[in-house]
Design a protein around this motif. Structure first.
Motif, PDB file in Angstrom:
ATOM      1  N   CYS A 103       0.844  -1.188   0.000  1.00 10.43           N
ATOM      2  CA  CYS A 103       0.000   0.000   0.000  1.00 10.43           C
ATOM      3  C   CYS A 103       0.879   1.238   0.000  1.00 10.43           C
ATOM      4  CB  CYS A 103      -0.887  -0.015   1.243  1.00 10.43           C
ATOM      5  SG  CYS A 103      -2.282   1.093   1.155  1.00 10.43           S
ATOM      6  N   GLY A 146     -13.526  -4.053  -6.165  1.00  8.88           N
ATOM      7  CA  GLY A 146     -12.316  -3.400  -5.717  1.00  8.88           C
ATOM      8  C   GLY A 146     -11.099  -3.806  -6.529  1.00  8.88           C
ATOM      9  N   GLU A 166      -7.754  -4.612  -2.249  1.00 17.05           N
ATOM     10  CA  GLU A 166      -8.940  -4.049  -1.599  1.00 17.05           C
ATOM     11  C   GLU A 166      -9.914  -5.209  -1.358  1.00 17.05           C
ATOM     12  OE1 GLU A 166      -8.464   0.268  -3.870  1.00 17.05           O
ATOM     13  OE2 GLU A 166     -10.098  -1.078  -4.424  1.00 17.05           O
ATOM     14  N   CYS A 223     -11.700  -2.235   4.397  1.00 14.40           N
ATOM     15  CA  CYS A 223     -11.173  -3.537   3.971  1.00 14.40           C
ATOM     16  C   CYS A 223     -10.359  -4.187   5.078  1.00 14.40           C
ATOM     17  CB  CYS A 223     -10.291  -3.370   2.734  1.00 14.40           C
ATOM     18  SG  CYS A 223     -11.170  -2.758   1.282  1.00 14.40           S
ATOM     19  N   ARG A 232      -7.445  -0.656   4.511  1.00 10.07           N
ATOM     20  CA  ARG A 232      -7.783   0.339   3.491  1.00 10.07           C
ATOM     21  C   ARG A 232      -9.235   0.763   3.660  1.00 10.07           C
ATOM     22  NH1 ARG A 232      -4.681  -0.980  -2.046  1.00 10.07           N
ATOM     23  NH2 ARG A 232      -2.847  -2.004  -1.196  1.00 10.07           N
ATOM     24  N   LEU A 249     -12.221   2.554   1.239  1.00 11.69           N
ATOM     25  CA  LEU A 249     -12.624   3.024  -0.083  1.00 11.69           C
ATOM     26  C   LEU A 249     -13.656   4.138   0.068  1.00 11.69           C
ATOM     27  CD1 LEU A 249     -11.459   0.124  -0.597  1.00 11.69           C
ATOM     28  CD2 LEU A 249     -13.124  -0.071  -2.446  1.00 11.69           C
ATOM     29  N   THR A 299      -8.846   5.683  -2.398  1.00 10.65           N
ATOM     30  CA  THR A 299      -8.593   4.653  -1.393  1.00 10.65           C
ATOM     31  C   THR A 299      -7.566   5.176  -0.411  1.00 10.65           C
ATOM     32  OG1 THR A 299      -9.101   2.825  -2.884  1.00 10.65           O
ATOM     33  CG2 THR A 299      -7.771   2.316  -0.961  1.00 10.65           C
ATOM     34  N   CYS A 308      -5.063   4.395   2.678  1.00  7.85           N
ATOM     35  CA  CYS A 308      -4.308   3.292   3.279  1.00  7.85           C
ATOM     36  C   CYS A 308      -3.894   3.695   4.687  1.00  7.85           C
ATOM     37  CB  CYS A 308      -3.087   2.984   2.421  1.00  7.85           C
ATOM     38  SG  CYS A 308      -2.164   1.555   2.965  1.00  7.85           S
TER      39      CYS A 308
END
Length: 329
Positions: free
Chosen positions: A37, A276, A280, A297, A303, A305, A317, A319
């Motif tokens: 990520c 995703g 994701e 997620c 993560r 979204l 997204t 992280c």
């Protein structure tokens, strides 16, 4: 053993990120997927809270506008009160020995109460007074037909509490938190099994089923009647999170990659789906803030979204920083 958790103190992300930091509490996915990520250019401020010895396996979170209430998946269960601003532990309660109120997956907070539902058969609902963090009373679920058992989600509409049962077929129980009495319940039709998520749009309740493919059930809370259900498409499995606006229901699927399905709530028809990107995966939490839909997620790092509900496209997204775990269920 201490449990360390990260809370992003960023308004609407708080609940999602807390559940992600806990690593999830259900056994269907054995390991948290490790993903690569890219960190955001601006990282929000984070604090870390270590709970006390024995306050392990945090698997449920309630919020009353001022305080978090953390449900610990130990036997007997523990509930910890945390200041929402300073992120300091205030107090906690260890529920009575011998009642086996373990497998804590459900907690809800409202005016003057915290309510915990156990993942047992039958379920035990424990009401706690939030100021003193003392137990007020208990309600043992009914054990007839499909039992009031294996509580997964708990939500409130401000007046009543609704408990989703991880049963076959699924079941939702309506509880008056003031009296801690069961008001009514609805047992679903065949195939609408295992309630893992609940949401409301101000008129109806919606229940997400842990089925393959996933199903979403519409319930009238005034009479607790089954209204309709919709079966998602192949690959849109296990509805572990739900969110609503006034026109649509958004079903988050516990899949790799994650899938989010848009459902027209009046017609109970699937209208769109978002898949995703790589990394994701596996949602446990979603939230609609009036403008955007946020889906968390269950990955490492976690993560979130950000989805435009009109175009139904992923706008961004986020992280989160990697969390170190000292204990996991």
């Amino acid at each position: 053993m201490l449990g360390s958790f990260r809370f992003p103190l960023v308004g609407l992300f708080t609940t999602i990120a807390f559940s992600l930091a806990m690593g999830g509490c259900s056994p269907p996915t054995p390991d948290i997927p490790e993903t690569t990520c890219v960190a955001p250019e601006v990282v929000p401020a984070y604090d870390v809270l270590a709970l006390n010895d024995g306050e392990d396996h945090a698997c449920a979170l309630g919020y009353d506008g001022n305080h978090f209430f953390v449900g610990c998946n130990v036997n007997p269960a523990r509930i910890v009160k945390v200041d929402g601003d300073s992120l300091k532990r205030i107090s906690g309660i260890k529920l009575k020995e011998g009642r086996k109120e373990t497998r804590v997956h459900a907690l809800v907070a409202g005016p003057g109460y915290v309510l915990h539902g156990s993942h047992t058969d039958p379920a035990i609902f424990t009401k706690v007074e939030p100021n003193s963090m003392t137990e007020v009373c208990c309600l043992t679920g009914k054990k007839q037909g499909v039992s009031d058992a294996w509580i997964r989600p708990l939500i409130t509409d401000g007046e009543f509490v609704y408990a989703g049962c991880d049963t076959v077929p699924g079941k939702v129980v309506k509880i008056d938190p003031a009296t801690l009495k069961e008001v009514a319940s609805v047992t679903f039709k065949r195939g609408d099994n295992n309630v893992y998520s609940l949401a409301q749009d101000g008129r109806y309740l919606y229940a997400g089923c842990e089925t393959r493919p996933g199903r979403v059930v519409k319930i009238d809370p005034t009479n607790m009647k089954w209204v309709a259900s919709v079966t998602l498409d192949k690959g849109e499995d296990k509805v572990f999170s739900l969110a609503c606006d006034k026109e649509f229901v958004y079903a988050g699927c516990h899949t790799d990659p994650v899938r989010v399905v848009k459902i027209h709530s009046a017609r109970m028809k699937r209208v769109a789906s978002l898949k995703g990107s790589a990394g994701e995966s596996f949602t446990f939490a979603s939230l609609y803030d009036g403008g955007y839909l946020y889906v968390g997620c269950w990955t490492s790092p976690a993560r979130i979204l950000k989805i435009d509900p009109v175009s139904f496209a992923n706008v961004e997204t986020m992280c989160l920083p990697t969390v170190s775990y000292t204990s996991r269920f």
